[in-house]
Design a protein around this motif. Sequence first.
Motif, PDB file in Angstrom:
ATOM      1  N   PHE A 205      46.541  31.333  48.188  1.00 63.20           N
ATOM      2  CA  PHE A 205      46.807  31.476  46.754  1.00 63.20           C
ATOM      3  C   PHE A 205      48.247  31.169  46.354  1.00 63.20           C
ATOM      4  N   ASN A 206      48.967  30.468  47.201  1.00 58.76           N
ATOM      5  CA  ASN A 206      50.321  30.020  46.856  1.00 58.76           C
ATOM      6  C   ASN A 206      51.220  31.166  46.379  1.00 58.76           C
ATOM      7  N   THR A 207      51.037  32.345  46.976  1.00 61.31           N
ATOM      8  CA  THR A 207      51.809  33.583  46.703  1.00 61.31           C
ATOM      9  C   THR A 207      51.592  34.125  45.285  1.00 61.31           C
ATOM     10  N   PHE A 208      50.476  33.782  44.667  1.00 58.91           N
ATOM     11  CA  PHE A 208      50.173  34.332  43.342  1.00 58.91           C
ATOM     12  C   PHE A 208      49.268  35.555  43.407  1.00 58.91           C
ATOM     13  N   MET A 209      48.632  35.828  44.534  1.00 58.08           N
ATOM     14  CA  MET A 209      47.633  36.877  44.602  1.00 58.08           C
ATOM     15  C   MET A 209      48.216  38.274  44.426  1.00 58.08           C
ATOM     16  N   CYS A 210      49.245  38.611  45.205  1.00 60.24           N
ATOM     17  CA  CYS A 210      49.766  39.980  45.222  1.00 60.24           C
ATOM     18  C   CYS A 210      50.265  40.424  43.854  1.00 60.24           C
ATOM     19  N   ASN A 211      50.757  39.482  43.068  1.00 58.04           N
ATOM     20  CA  ASN A 211      51.286  39.833  41.754  1.00 58.04           C
ATOM     21  C   ASN A 211      50.266  39.656  40.635  1.00 58.04           C
ATOM     22  N   SER A 212      49.026  39.374  41.003  1.00 61.76           N
ATOM     23  CA  SER A 212      48.041  39.043  39.966  1.00 61.76           C
ATOM     24  C   SER A 212      46.785  39.897  40.021  1.00 61.76           C
ATOM     25  N   TYR A 213      46.784  40.961  40.817  1.00 57.51           N
ATOM     26  CA  TYR A 213      45.579  41.789  40.902  1.00 57.51           C
ATOM     27  C   TYR A 213      45.163  42.320  39.529  1.00 57.51           C
ATOM     28  N   PHE A 214      46.140  42.706  38.725  1.00 51.00           N
ATOM     29  CA  PHE A 214      45.834  43.411  37.477  1.00 51.00           C
ATOM     30  C   PHE A 214      46.319  42.671  36.229  1.00 51.00           C
ATOM     31  N   ARG A 215      46.825  41.468  36.388  1.00 51.76           N
ATOM     32  CA  ARG A 215      47.339  40.742  35.232  1.00 51.76           C
ATOM     33  C   ARG A 215      46.228  40.144  34.387  1.00 51.76           C
ATOM     34  N   GLU A 216      46.526  39.979  33.104  1.00 51.53           N
ATOM     35  CA  GLU A 216      45.627  39.216  32.245  1.00 51.53           C
ATOM     36  C   GLU A 216      45.611  37.770  32.748  1.00 51.53           C
ATOM     37  N   VAL A 217      44.468  37.117  32.602  1.00 56.11           N
ATOM     38  CA  VAL A 217      44.324  35.747  33.113  1.00 56.11           C
ATOM     39  C   VAL A 217      45.403  34.838  32.539  1.00 56.11           C
ATOM     40  N   LYS A 218      45.690  34.991  31.257  1.00 49.75           N
ATOM     41  CA  LYS A 218      46.673  34.121  30.605  1.00 49.75           C
ATOM     42  C   LYS A 218      48.087  34.349  31.135  1.00 49.75           C
ATOM     43  N   GLU A 219      48.304  35.470  31.812  1.00 53.41           N
ATOM     44  CA  GLU A 219      49.633  35.769  32.346  1.00 53.41           C
ATOM     45  C   GLU A 219      49.832  35.235  33.766  1.00 53.41           C
ATOM     46  N   ILE A 220      48.771  34.712  34.377  1.00 49.58           N
ATOM     47  CA  ILE A 220      48.872  34.167  35.732  1.00 49.58           C
ATOM     48  C   ILE A 220      49.293  32.702  35.624  1.00 49.58           C
ATOM     49  N   ASN A 221      50.537  32.421  35.929  1.00 46.24           N
ATOM     50  CA  ASN A 221      51.085  31.074  35.726  1.00 46.24           C
ATOM     51  C   ASN A 221      50.792  30.143  36.903  1.00 46.24           C
ATOM     52  N   LEU A 222      49.535  30.068  37.261  1.00 47.98           N
ATOM     53  CA  LEU A 222      49.096  29.206  38.355  1.00 47.98           C
ATOM     54  C   LEU A 222      48.560  27.917  37.746  1.00 47.98           C
ATOM     55  N   ASN A 223      49.269  26.816  37.997  1.00 42.99           N
ATOM     56  CA  ASN A 223      48.912  25.547  37.356  1.00 42.99           C
ATOM     57  C   ASN A 223      47.568  24.993  37.811  1.00 42.99           C
ATOM     58  N   ASP A 224      47.217  25.272  39.068  1.00 40.63           N
ATOM     59  CA  ASP A 224      45.932  24.810  39.595  1.00 40.63           C
ATOM     60  C   ASP A 224      44.838  25.700  39.010  1.00 40.63           C
ATOM     61  N   LEU A 225      44.140  25.219  37.996  1.00 46.07           N
ATOM     62  CA  LEU A 225      43.171  26.043  37.280  1.00 46.07           C
ATOM     63  C   LEU A 225      41.962  26.411  38.138  1.00 46.07           C
ATOM     64  N   ILE A 226      41.574  25.533  39.062  1.00 39.98           N
ATOM     65  CA  ILE A 226      40.453  25.855  39.952  1.00 39.98           C
ATOM     66  C   ILE A 226      40.841  27.012  40.865  1.00 39.98           C
ATOM     67  N   LEU A 227      42.040  26.939  41.436  1.00 37.65           N
ATOM     68  CA  LEU A 227      42.509  28.011  42.311  1.00 37.65           C
ATOM     69  C   LEU A 227      42.673  29.306  41.518  1.00 37.65           C
ATOM     70  N   ARG A 228      43.160  29.208  40.297  1.00 41.11           N
ATOM     71  CA  ARG A 228      43.318  30.408  39.469  1.00 41.11           C
ATOM     72  C   ARG A 228      41.964  31.050  39.191  1.00 41.11           C
ATOM     73  N   ASP A 229      40.967  30.225  38.935  1.00 38.76           N
ATOM     74  CA  ASP A 229      39.622  30.749  38.679  1.00 38.76           C
ATOM     75  C   ASP A 229      39.076  31.465  39.915  1.00 38.76           C
ATOM     76  N   ILE A 230      39.286  30.879  41.088  1.00 39.99           N
ATOM     77  CA  ILE A 230      38.826  31.516  42.334  1.00 39.99           C
ATOM     78  C   ILE A 230      39.541  32.847  42.535  1.00 39.99           C
ATOM     79  N   LEU A 231      40.836  32.883  42.252  1.00 39.96           N
ATOM     80  CA  LEU A 231      41.611  34.116  42.384  1.00 39.96           C
ATOM     81  C   LEU A 231      41.088  35.194  41.449  1.00 39.96           C
ATOM     82  N   VAL A 232      40.878  34.848  40.194  1.00 44.88           N
ATOM     83  CA  VAL A 232      40.431  35.830  39.202  1.00 44.88           C
ATOM     84  C   VAL A 232      39.054  36.383  39.564  1.00 44.88           C
ATOM     85  N   ARG A 233      38.171  35.507  40.056  1.00 43.16           N
ATOM     86  CA  ARG A 233      36.817  35.942  40.409  1.00 43.16           C
ATOM     87  C   ARG A 233      36.785  36.866  41.620  1.00 43.16           C
TER      88      ARG A 233
END
Length: 577
Positions: free
Chosen positions: A357-385
Amino acid sequence: MLKDCLEIFEKEYRDIGNSLITDNYVLSEGSYVLVKDFSIIEKLEVSKGNRDNTEELYSKFSKLDYLSKLVDMNKPIDDKKIIHSNNYLSFFIKKENLRPDKNNSIKLTEDIINNYYDVLLNPGLKYDKKKKEIFDSMEKKYGRTDENNLNKVKVWIKNNIFTLVEDVKKDKNYLKIFFDEEIDIYNIESQKYVIPNIYNKNDFNVTIDGKTYGLPNNNMQLNAKKPFLELKTRKKNSTPYLIDEDEVLLQKAFFDYLMNKASSGEELVYISSEKGIHRKADIPNEFSGYILRIKKGKELEIHDFDTVVNLNTKIKKINVKFVIPIEYDKYGLNPSLEVGYINNLKKLEKTIDTIYFNTFMCNSYFREVKEINLNDLILRDILVRNRDGLYTWFYKGRDNIVRQTFSNYSMEIIKNSIKNNNYVKAKEQYNLRIAIINYFYGGYKMADKIKYISESLFEKINSKQTQCIQSDEEYYFAIGQLASYLISKNKSSKNKNHSLINPILNARNKEKLMLEIRKLFKKYNYAIDYGSKRFDNLYAMIVGYEVEDKKINGDLLIGGYLYSNLIYTKREEKEDE
């Protein structure tokens, strides 16, 4: 569960008192002023970058601030809600309310100041009958407020407040003024405000055997807009539950303690009768108790409250190997994946965060989706799910969700990396995937399987006569090898575009798979030397094999694609490997 947590908190709170809260207290941003003998002796500017709670002055302001704040912004001393402190020894106000607005008027007036101190001296001017009765009992217990001192403070505030605001930092934060007095006096004046205001609404209070019971304000709201919280079957008193004065004060202290942690940026708190209270960074290796997920809002928000049973940060060893060889030097990269054993959850969490997750996971467990600044939208979707399952594993010790879902979404991530030309990253992800799946399912020895298949296939493609593929697993590994070889013949750009494998990865059956392989062959056969023995053997074996299981084995297909291409591999290299 809340009652159990209160009992655990009480043990530490009774021993330490408010220091349990104020020792790590987070002051809000603003200007803090200490007045002694009606002269300013100390000033402190608090900002995000200046919060040193080890400093003596910061510590002093923390203790005074805690005892001077309002229980709730809806329960101010000042009806105009301009002054936000709760006793005559402190004065909290937003700086913007001390300066002229666009209409050249100032919100803080002399009448507001006078009313603030009048109410503190005589709460009967503001309080209803029940609240006044509670205040009278506090006054009887602690004595009447020192009227002479209160008037001196009032005069000083009137004479200095508007010039003082010009001498502090120019912003819209708080100006907080404290008069230097013994902490016991602050505590008494604070109690005179807190006790009458600590219950949700004094209309719900009842007196039993001389003790007052009421509805707490911290974790329950009950008013005309929320009648559904009432217990309609209880005739005399429909409030959901009532607690006495001692318990409501303890509950307030507990919520203040949690709010302070949330203000410090902490999101998780662990509470255990045996281990006490811990933050997520220092939970013991073996833990059973409760976990609270908290957030700072207008008041403390508890977003998750759960029981944790036998959470052990030490786990059975996960053995990470380079099943798929990675030539870091060839790409001028340093390894992100560490080969060897992972034997604790914290290291595993960090590894999964980095590799998948390119070091975005640990800081994104509880964030709103719009606050996760992960440019790869497919990876962001997998993380959120999938973040809830990962959070449950790493912080509650329950891996059942990840055990069911990891195989699928880790393969999604690998495919996405290949499509984005992150070839080395895809190999690292594949190697880690094999290690974790083996951890979950034990006998799943993909590493041995790939080693055996690659050696067998290497011998076959080097044979003088075309051999046969022996299994579906070998077939799909061979398909991956062939696709890798054909794509390597792409001469259209300096960098090979791995997105060319997308149609093969998206194929749902063997027929579609072979159709895409033929397309690649037609596209790049001009670059293949006539009579290339290895290629001819590999292609012939694939064309001549009939699969038994119609379901495509994506694991081995991608494994074959990522593995060092056997057509290019010299025999000596294979032996060394």
